[in-house]
Design a protein around this motif. Sequence first.
Motif, PDB file in Angstrom:
ATOM      1  N   MET A   1       0.824  -1.195   0.000  1.00 36.33           N
ATOM      2  CA  MET A   1       0.000   0.000   0.000  1.00 36.33           C
ATOM      3  C   MET A   1       0.865   1.255   0.000  1.00 36.33           C
ATOM      4  SD  MET A   1      -3.091   0.840  -0.173  1.00 36.33           S
ATOM      5  CE  MET A   1      -4.380   1.900   0.323  1.00 36.33           C
ATOM      6  N   THR A   2       2.071   1.147   0.555  1.00 26.49           N
ATOM      7  CA  THR A   2       2.965   2.293   0.577  1.00 26.49           C
ATOM      8  C   THR A   2       3.319   2.720  -0.838  1.00 26.49           C
ATOM      9  OG1 THR A   2       3.872   1.509   2.646  1.00 26.49           O
ATOM     10  CG2 THR A   2       5.132   3.165   1.482  1.00 26.49           C
ATOM     11  N   THR A   3       3.558   1.762  -1.725  1.00 21.54           N
ATOM     12  CA  THR A   3       3.872   2.087  -3.111  1.00 21.54           C
ATOM     13  C   THR A   3       2.681   2.774  -3.767  1.00 21.54           C
ATOM     14  OG1 THR A   3       5.331   0.179  -3.237  1.00 21.54           O
ATOM     15  CG2 THR A   3       4.609   1.130  -5.313  1.00 21.54           C
ATOM     16  N   LEU A   4       1.490   2.258  -3.530  1.00 20.31           N
ATOM     17  CA  LEU A   4       0.293   2.861  -4.114  1.00 20.31           C
ATOM     18  C   LEU A   4       0.078   4.271  -3.572  1.00 20.31           C
ATOM     19  CD1 LEU A   4      -2.075   2.546  -6.032  1.00 20.31           C
ATOM     20  CD2 LEU A   4      -3.395   1.640  -4.116  1.00 20.31           C
ATOM     21  N   ALA A   5       0.291   4.464  -2.282  1.00 19.58           N
ATOM     22  CA  ALA A   5       0.146   5.804  -1.698  1.00 19.58           C
ATOM     23  C   ALA A   5       1.131   6.769  -2.342  1.00 19.58           C
ATOM     24  CB  ALA A   5       0.349   5.757  -0.191  1.00 19.58           C
ATOM     25  N   GLY A   6       2.346   6.317  -2.563  1.00 19.18           N
ATOM     26  CA  GLY A   6       3.346   7.150  -3.236  1.00 19.18           C
ATOM     27  C   GLY A   6       2.944   7.470  -4.662  1.00 19.18           C
ATOM     28  N   ILE A   7       2.389   6.477  -5.334  1.00 18.23           N
ATOM     29  CA  ILE A   7       1.937   6.694  -6.717  1.00 18.23           C
ATOM     30  C   ILE A   7       0.787   7.697  -6.747  1.00 18.23           C
ATOM     31  CG2 ILE A   7       0.731   5.568  -8.642  1.00 18.23           C
ATOM     32  CD1 ILE A   7       2.562   3.149  -8.145  1.00 18.23           C
ATOM     33  N   LEU A   8      -0.146   7.567  -5.818  1.00 23.44           N
ATOM     34  CA  LEU A   8      -1.284   8.489  -5.784  1.00 23.44           C
ATOM     35  C   LEU A   8      -0.839   9.920  -5.476  1.00 23.44           C
ATOM     36  CD1 LEU A   8      -3.918   6.237  -3.996  1.00 23.44           C
ATOM     37  CD2 LEU A   8      -3.847   6.863  -6.421  1.00 23.44           C
ATOM     38  N   LEU A   9       0.078  10.070  -4.531  1.00 22.18           N
ATOM     39  CA  LEU A   9       0.598  11.411  -4.225  1.00 22.18           C
ATOM     40  C   LEU A   9       1.369  11.976  -5.410  1.00 22.18           C
ATOM     41  CD1 LEU A   9       1.733  11.001  -0.510  1.00 22.18           C
ATOM     42  CD2 LEU A   9      -0.140  12.411  -1.386  1.00 22.18           C
ATOM     43  N   SER A  10       2.167  11.117  -6.039  1.00 22.21           N
ATOM     44  CA  SER A  10       2.915  11.558  -7.233  1.00 22.21           C
ATOM     45  C   SER A  10       1.962  11.926  -8.362  1.00 22.21           C
ATOM     46  CB  SER A  10       3.861  10.452  -7.700  1.00 22.21           C
ATOM     47  OG  SER A  10       4.814  10.172  -6.714  1.00 22.21           O
ATOM     48  N   LEU A  11       0.904  11.146  -8.512  1.00 21.60           N
ATOM     49  CA  LEU A  11      -0.087  11.433  -9.545  1.00 21.60           C
ATOM     50  C   LEU A  11      -0.740  12.788  -9.304  1.00 21.60           C
ATOM     51  CD1 LEU A  11      -1.816  10.600 -11.997  1.00 21.60           C
ATOM     52  CD2 LEU A  11      -3.384   9.514 -10.364  1.00 21.60           C
ATOM     53  N   ALA A  12      -1.174  13.039  -8.069  1.00 17.27           N
ATOM     54  CA  ALA A  12      -1.805  14.321  -7.752  1.00 17.27           C
ATOM     55  C   ALA A  12      -0.839  15.472  -8.010  1.00 17.27           C
ATOM     56  CB  ALA A  12      -2.292  14.335  -6.304  1.00 17.27           C
ATOM     57  N   ALA A  13       0.419  15.300  -7.629  1.00 14.24           N
ATOM     58  CA  ALA A  13       1.416  16.358  -7.849  1.00 14.24           C
ATOM     59  C   ALA A  13       1.679  16.566  -9.339  1.00 14.24           C
ATOM     60  CB  ALA A  13       2.715  16.011  -7.125  1.00 14.24           C
ATOM     61  N   LEU A  14       1.811  15.472 -10.087  1.00 15.07           N
ATOM     62  CA  LEU A  14       2.066  15.574 -11.525  1.00 15.07           C
ATOM     63  C   LEU A  14       0.897  16.238 -12.250  1.00 15.07           C
ATOM     64  CD1 LEU A  14       3.880  14.738 -13.988  1.00 15.07           C
ATOM     65  CD2 LEU A  14       2.406  12.720 -14.141  1.00 15.07           C
ATOM     66  N   VAL A  15      -0.322  15.833 -11.922  1.00 13.75           N
ATOM     67  CA  VAL A  15      -1.498  16.421 -12.566  1.00 13.75           C
ATOM     68  C   VAL A  15      -1.640  17.888 -12.167  1.00 13.75           C
ATOM     69  CG1 VAL A  15      -4.025  16.322 -12.728  1.00 13.75           C
ATOM     70  CG2 VAL A  15      -2.686  14.220 -12.852  1.00 13.75           C
ATOM     71  N   GLY A  16      -1.361  18.205 -10.913  1.00 16.70           N
ATOM     72  CA  GLY A  16      -1.407  19.600 -10.480  1.00 16.70           C
ATOM     73  C   GLY A  16      -0.391  20.446 -11.219  1.00 16.70           C
ATOM     74  N   PHE A  17       0.820  19.928 -11.364  1.00 18.58           N
ATOM     75  CA  PHE A  17       1.853  20.644 -12.119  1.00 18.58           C
ATOM     76  C   PHE A  17       1.440  20.763 -13.583  1.00 18.58           C
ATOM     77  CE2 PHE A  17       5.738  20.587 -14.712  1.00 18.58           C
ATOM     78  CZ  PHE A  17       6.302  21.787 -14.287  1.00 18.58           C
ATOM     79  N   GLY A  18       0.886  19.697 -14.143  1.00 19.04           N
ATOM     80  CA  GLY A  18       0.449  19.712 -15.533  1.00 19.04           C
ATOM     81  C   GLY A  18      -0.705  20.665 -15.789  1.00 19.04           C
ATOM     82  N   ALA A  19      -1.501  20.917 -14.765  1.00 25.56           N
ATOM     83  CA  ALA A  19      -2.593  21.886 -14.916  1.00 25.56           C
ATOM     84  C   ALA A  19      -2.048  23.308 -15.023  1.00 25.56           C
ATOM     85  CB  ALA A  19      -3.566  21.777 -13.739  1.00 25.56           C
ATOM     86  N   VAL A  20      -0.926  23.559 -14.361  1.00 20.85           N
ATOM     87  CA  VAL A  20      -0.308  24.884 -14.415  1.00 20.85           C
ATOM     88  C   VAL A  20       0.618  24.998 -15.623  1.00 20.85           C
ATOM     89  CG1 VAL A  20       1.194  26.504 -13.181  1.00 20.85           C
ATOM     90  CG2 VAL A  20      -0.500  25.165 -11.920  1.00 20.85           C
ATOM     91  N   ALA A  21       1.355  23.937 -15.909  1.00 20.42           N
ATOM     92  CA  ALA A  21       2.270  23.892 -17.058  1.00 20.42           C
ATOM     93  C   ALA A  21       1.738  22.840 -18.020  1.00 20.42           C
ATOM     94  CB  ALA A  21       3.678  23.529 -16.599  1.00 20.42           C
ATOM     95  N   VAL A  24       2.695  18.864 -19.660  1.00 22.93           N
ATOM     96  CA  VAL A  24       2.746  17.553 -19.024  1.00 22.93           C
ATOM     97  C   VAL A  24       1.507  16.759 -19.426  1.00 22.93           C
ATOM     98  CG1 VAL A  24       2.771  16.349 -16.803  1.00 22.93           C
ATOM     99  CG2 VAL A  24       4.056  18.474 -17.083  1.00 22.93           C
ATOM    100  N   PRO A  25       1.680  15.527 -19.930  1.00 24.35           N
ATOM    101  CA  PRO A  25       0.523  14.708 -20.351  1.00 24.35           C
ATOM    102  C   PRO A  25      -0.205  14.104 -19.146  1.00 24.35           C
ATOM    103  CG  PRO A  25       2.556  13.492 -20.695  1.00 24.35           C
ATOM    104  CD  PRO A  25       2.948  14.862 -20.193  1.00 24.35           C
ATOM    105  N   THR A  26      -1.138  14.844 -18.593  1.00 25.06           N
ATOM    106  CA  THR A  26      -1.797  14.427 -17.357  1.00 25.06           C
ATOM    107  C   THR A  26      -2.806  13.300 -17.552  1.00 25.06           C
ATOM    108  OG1 THR A  26      -3.378  16.225 -17.642  1.00 25.06           O
ATOM    109  CG2 THR A  26      -1.467  16.664 -16.246  1.00 25.06           C
ATOM    110  N   GLY A  27      -3.548  13.312 -18.646  1.00 27.99           N
ATOM    111  CA  GLY A  27      -4.524  12.250 -18.887  1.00 27.99           C
ATOM    112  C   GLY A  27      -3.886  10.866 -18.942  1.00 27.99           C
TER     113      GLY A  27
END
Length: 187
Positions: A1-21, A24-27
């Motif tokens: 679950m730790t790996t999944l939690a890291g992936i989810l946090l990374s996903l949220a950060a990547l999509v957030g960054f992609g929304a501003v810049a 980044v291919p967020t979809g």
Amino acid sequence: MTTLAGILLSLAALVGFGAVAPVVPTGPAVSAAAAYALHQNVYTVPLVIIAGALGAYLGDLVLYAACSWGGERLVRRFGWLREGERSANLARQLAERQVSVLLVSRMLPAGRVPVLVAGAVAGMDWRRFAVANIPACLLWSSLYTTIGLVGGVALAGSWLAVPVAAAAAALIVVSLELARRIAAARR
């Protein structure tokens, strides 16, 4: 679950960054995370939707606030709006049908930024934007999660599910952009 939690946090950060810049291919990132989650634990798939939507929402708020704060000068400096009549039309549509315009703008490649900028420059109330953007971000994240799930189910048990889901989402984005360009050329 730790790996999944890291992936989810990374996903949220990547999509957030992609929304501003928006380079980044967020979809495809959401689709790949969904395919991964499907093979880890099917009950975690809703968390992918939430992480993707949360990242998109927070990134949109940052971009909207920057455009509202910086005003037209900032927008012109970055070249986000080039046609005055077109931006006025976008602002009018956004004022009339917030959720549907925000949702459609999220689905079209390079469609979200002009709509957010037009709304911010036209003075759309920040609270109205914040409320109207919630369902748009949730629906967008749900769509790309579904693409990832279809790819994950089609390649059940295969390590190829994640890259194929990401590639399928990227193909959809490229196809939409191509269709938009063809339609624009015919006008």
